[in-house]
Design a protein around this motif. Structure first.
Motif, PDB file in Angstrom:
ATOM      1  N   HIS A  68      72.544 -65.552 -22.515  1.00  0.00           N
ATOM      2  CA  HIS A  68      73.093 -66.118 -23.747  1.00  0.00           C
ATOM      3  C   HIS A  68      74.086 -65.181 -24.424  1.00  0.00           C
ATOM      4  CE1 HIS A  68      73.183 -68.841 -27.109  1.00  0.00           C
ATOM      5  NE2 HIS A  68      72.782 -67.908 -27.956  1.00  0.00           N
ATOM      6  N   MET A  69      73.904 -63.883 -24.275  1.00  0.00           N
ATOM      7  CA  MET A  69      74.758 -62.926 -24.976  1.00  0.00           C
ATOM      8  C   MET A  69      75.943 -62.521 -24.100  1.00  0.00           C
ATOM      9  SD  MET A  69      72.834 -62.952 -27.582  1.00  0.00           S
ATOM     10  CE  MET A  69      73.812 -61.855 -28.589  1.00  0.00           C
ATOM     11  N   SER A  70      76.640 -63.489 -23.582  1.00  0.00           N
ATOM     12  CA  SER A  70      77.668 -63.231 -22.568  1.00  0.00           C
ATOM     13  C   SER A  70      78.734 -62.248 -23.030  1.00  0.00           C
ATOM     14  CB  SER A  70      78.320 -64.544 -22.136  1.00  0.00           C
ATOM     15  OG  SER A  70      78.982 -65.170 -23.229  1.00  0.00           O
ATOM     16  N   ILE A  71      79.147 -62.314 -24.279  1.00  0.00           N
ATOM     17  CA  ILE A  71      80.232 -61.448 -24.745  1.00  0.00           C
ATOM     18  C   ILE A  71      79.816 -59.983 -24.783  1.00  0.00           C
ATOM     19  CG2 ILE A  71      79.688 -61.753 -27.198  1.00  0.00           C
ATOM     20  CD1 ILE A  71      82.771 -61.721 -27.677  1.00  0.00           C
ATOM     21  N   LEU A  72      78.521 -59.715 -24.923  1.00  0.00           N
ATOM     22  CA  LEU A  72      78.022 -58.338 -24.894  1.00  0.00           C
ATOM     23  C   LEU A  72      77.564 -57.926 -23.499  1.00  0.00           C
ATOM     24  CD1 LEU A  72      75.943 -58.134 -28.202  1.00  0.00           C
ATOM     25  CD2 LEU A  72      78.320 -57.456 -27.815  1.00  0.00           C
ATOM     26  N   GLU A  73      77.114 -58.877 -22.707  1.00  0.00           N
ATOM     27  CA  GLU A  73      76.634 -58.574 -21.360  1.00  0.00           C
ATOM     28  C   GLU A  73      77.780 -58.346 -20.370  1.00  0.00           C
ATOM     29  OE1 GLU A  73      72.998 -60.937 -20.156  1.00  0.00           O
ATOM     30  OE2 GLU A  73      73.736 -62.152 -21.822  1.00  0.00           O
ATOM     31  N   GLN A  74      78.815 -59.175 -20.488  1.00  0.00           N
ATOM     32  CA  GLN A  74      79.981 -59.076 -19.602  1.00  0.00           C
ATOM     33  C   GLN A  74      81.252 -59.104 -20.455  1.00  0.00           C
ATOM     34  OE1 GLN A  74      79.720 -58.428 -16.487  1.00  0.00           O
ATOM     35  NE2 GLN A  74      77.572 -58.909 -16.088  1.00  0.00           N
ATOM     36  N   PRO A  75      81.453 -58.064 -21.266  1.00  0.00           N
ATOM     37  CA  PRO A  75      82.574 -58.099 -22.220  1.00  0.00           C
ATOM     38  C   PRO A  75      83.940 -58.212 -21.572  1.00  0.00           C
ATOM     39  CG  PRO A  75      81.574 -55.912 -22.123  1.00  0.00           C
ATOM     40  CD  PRO A  75      80.656 -56.839 -21.397  1.00  0.00           C
ATOM     41  N   ALA A  76      84.163 -57.553 -20.446  1.00  0.00           N
ATOM     42  CA  ALA A  76      85.489 -57.593 -19.829  1.00  0.00           C
ATOM     43  C   ALA A  76      85.868 -59.015 -19.431  1.00  0.00           C
ATOM     44  CB  ALA A  76      85.531 -56.667 -18.614  1.00  0.00           C
ATOM     45  N   ALA A  77      84.936 -59.738 -18.803  1.00  0.00           N
ATOM     46  CA  ALA A  77      85.227 -61.104 -18.360  1.00  0.00           C
ATOM     47  C   ALA A  77      85.435 -62.037 -19.535  1.00  0.00           C
ATOM     48  CB  ALA A  77      84.082 -61.610 -17.479  1.00  0.00           C
ATOM     49  N   VAL A  78      84.601 -61.901 -20.554  1.00  0.00           N
ATOM     50  CA  VAL A  78      84.712 -62.801 -21.709  1.00  0.00           C
ATOM     51  C   VAL A  78      85.973 -62.505 -22.505  1.00  0.00           C
ATOM     52  CG1 VAL A  78      83.627 -63.546 -23.862  1.00  0.00           C
ATOM     53  CG2 VAL A  78      82.219 -63.173 -21.823  1.00  0.00           C
ATOM     54  N   VAL A  79      86.257 -61.239 -22.737  1.00  0.00           N
ATOM     55  CA  VAL A  79      87.469 -60.887 -23.491  1.00  0.00           C
ATOM     56  C   VAL A  79      88.714 -61.337 -22.746  1.00  0.00           C
ATOM     57  CG1 VAL A  79      88.877 -58.958 -24.303  1.00  0.00           C
ATOM     58  CG2 VAL A  79      86.436 -59.021 -24.814  1.00  0.00           C
ATOM     59  N   ALA A  80      88.740 -61.208 -21.426  1.00  0.00           N
ATOM     60  CA  ALA A  80      89.901 -61.669 -20.652  1.00  0.00           C
ATOM     61  C   ALA A  80      90.135 -63.156 -20.868  1.00  0.00           C
ATOM     62  CB  ALA A  80      89.687 -61.374 -19.173  1.00  0.00           C
ATOM     63  N   ALA A  81      89.063 -63.944 -20.873  1.00  0.00           N
ATOM     64  CA  ALA A  81      89.191 -65.386 -21.105  1.00  0.00           C
ATOM     65  C   ALA A  81      89.678 -65.660 -22.522  1.00  0.00           C
ATOM     66  CB  ALA A  81      87.852 -66.079 -20.859  1.00  0.00           C
ATOM     67  N   LEU A  82      89.159 -64.916 -23.484  1.00  0.00           N
ATOM     68  CA  LEU A  82      89.566 -65.104 -24.872  1.00  0.00           C
ATOM     69  C   LEU A  82      91.025 -64.734 -25.087  1.00  0.00           C
ATOM     70  CD1 LEU A  82      86.345 -63.717 -26.546  1.00  0.00           C
ATOM     71  CD2 LEU A  82      87.276 -65.994 -26.949  1.00  0.00           C
ATOM     72  N   VAL A  83      91.477 -63.670 -24.469  1.00  0.00           N
ATOM     73  CA  VAL A  83      92.867 -63.256 -24.615  1.00  0.00           C
ATOM     74  C   VAL A  83      93.803 -64.296 -23.994  1.00  0.00           C
ATOM     75  CG1 VAL A  83      94.570 -61.532 -23.885  1.00  0.00           C
ATOM     76  CG2 VAL A  83      92.372 -60.801 -24.833  1.00  0.00           C
ATOM     77  N   ARG A  84      93.412 -64.857 -22.854  1.00  0.00           N
ATOM     78  CA  ARG A  84      94.210 -65.945 -22.256  1.00  0.00           C
ATOM     79  C   ARG A  84      94.306 -67.125 -23.215  1.00  0.00           C
ATOM     80  NH1 ARG A  84      91.008 -65.199 -17.708  1.00  0.00           N
ATOM     81  NH2 ARG A  84      90.035 -67.252 -18.010  1.00  0.00           N
ATOM     82  N   TRP A  85      93.172 -67.472 -23.805  1.00  0.00           N
ATOM     83  CA  TRP A  85      93.154 -68.600 -24.752  1.00  0.00           C
ATOM     84  C   TRP A  85      94.038 -68.319 -25.962  1.00  0.00           C
ATOM     85  CZ3 TRP A  85      90.304 -68.007 -29.544  1.00  0.00           C
ATOM     86  CH2 TRP A  85      90.367 -69.146 -30.373  1.00  0.00           C
ATOM     87  N   LEU A  86      93.975 -67.116 -26.494  1.00  0.00           N
ATOM     88  CA  LEU A  86      94.804 -66.781 -27.649  1.00  0.00           C
ATOM     89  C   LEU A  86      96.287 -66.882 -27.311  1.00  0.00           C
ATOM     90  CD1 LEU A  86      92.824 -63.720 -29.074  1.00  0.00           C
ATOM     91  CD2 LEU A  86      93.112 -65.955 -30.172  1.00  0.00           C
ATOM     92  N   GLY A  87      96.665 -66.441 -26.129  1.00  0.00           N
ATOM     93  CA  GLY A  87      98.055 -66.559 -25.716  1.00  0.00           C
ATOM     94  C   GLY A  87      98.490 -68.007 -25.583  1.00  0.00           C
TER      95      GLY A  87
END
Length: 264
Positions: free
Chosen positions: A220-239
């Motif tokens: 459930h805590m994906s952003i803390l468990e796998q931060p690199a993968a989640v942040v990469a997806a978020l940065v793509r979305w922001l762009g």
């Protein structure tokens, strides 16, 4: 001057702003970012109202994790045409089940009925969540577990009770999602036991411009468990959202759309 679309971030149950630290660290200085609390009210609508009021005038993007995802969807309902993008992490669009309400009510009673021992009881509840909210491979990660417990302690027992009551009374938002005609992202840990991946699949299927990301080896805590993968997806979305926001602003400038008319 920074012209990137402002971003509203909403934490989940027993979380404070630190749940978003992998993202806020990665994008520091790039845009206005506000993390709104989700433990001050016992109604989703009230948390959404306060979060919207904290944002600068004009369009903004919103991302919600878990309970914050319920608030994010209500932000979309209330703010209407101001929404430039939506991201939903480890959450769902359905109202709480009767079974879920009963479980929440028992936890509320355990905390409120403890009288002088309320703090200890809440601490036991917070520690007991660990096995359900993180991937099995992270159960010995003391740094992660300590962060989760410290965030829970910051929210406190009364904040926890308010969050549980808000979650119990949340609305079904599946009627809203098909009207969200802005770039959207749905992220979920593959092994999420709290809000299973099937709920994210359902949301993504309802969103007209959505991307679905399954995070491997995460609960459930994906952003803390796998931060690199989640942040990469978020940065793509922001762009993607920043690119679409300019076109959306141009088209809406010539149309009389009220703030309470979402995504039309």
């Amino acid at each position: 001057m920074n012209h990137a679309t402002p971003l509203l971030l909403l934490p989940g149950l027993m979380n404070d702003a630190r749940i978003w630290s992998p993202l806020t660290t990665a994008i520091a200085g790039e845009r206005t970012v506000h993390v709104a609390p989700t433990h001050l009210h016992d109604r989703i609508a009230e948390s959404a109202r306060d979060a919207i009021a904290a944002m600068p005038a004009g369009a903004f993007a919103v991302a919600g994790f878990s309970l914050g995802g319920y608030v994010a969807q209500e932000v979309c309902r209330q703010a209407g045409s101001r929404i430039a993008g939506l991201c939903l992490l480890d959450t769902g669009a359905r109202a709480d089940t009767e079974e879920g309400k009963q479980v929440r009510q028992r936890m509320i009673q355990a905390v409120e009925g403890a009288e002088g021992a309320a703090t200890a009881t809440f601490g036991q509840l917070a520690q007991g969540f660990a096995a359900r909210i993180v991937h099995a491979s992270r159960l010995q990660d003391r740094e992660l577990l300590n962060l989760l417990f410290d965030m829970a302690s910051t929210v406190g027992s009364q904040g926890f009770v308010r969050q549980q009551r808000a979650a119990m009374d949340r609305a079904d938002t599946r009627d809203l999602l098909p009207r969200v005609h802005v770039p959207t992202l749905v992220v979920c840990g593959r092994e999420d036991q709290i809000t299973p991946f099937s709920l994210s699949q359902e949301m993504a299927s309802l969103l007209p411009d959505g991307e679905l990301v399954a995070v491997a080896e995460a609960g459930h805590m994906s952003i803390l468990e796998q931060p690199a993968a989640v942040v990469a997806a978020l940065v793509r979305w922001l762009g993607r959202m920043d690119g679409a926001a300019t076109c959306r602003a141009d088209s809406m400038s010539s149309a009389a759309v009220g703030p309470d008319q979402p995504f039309v």
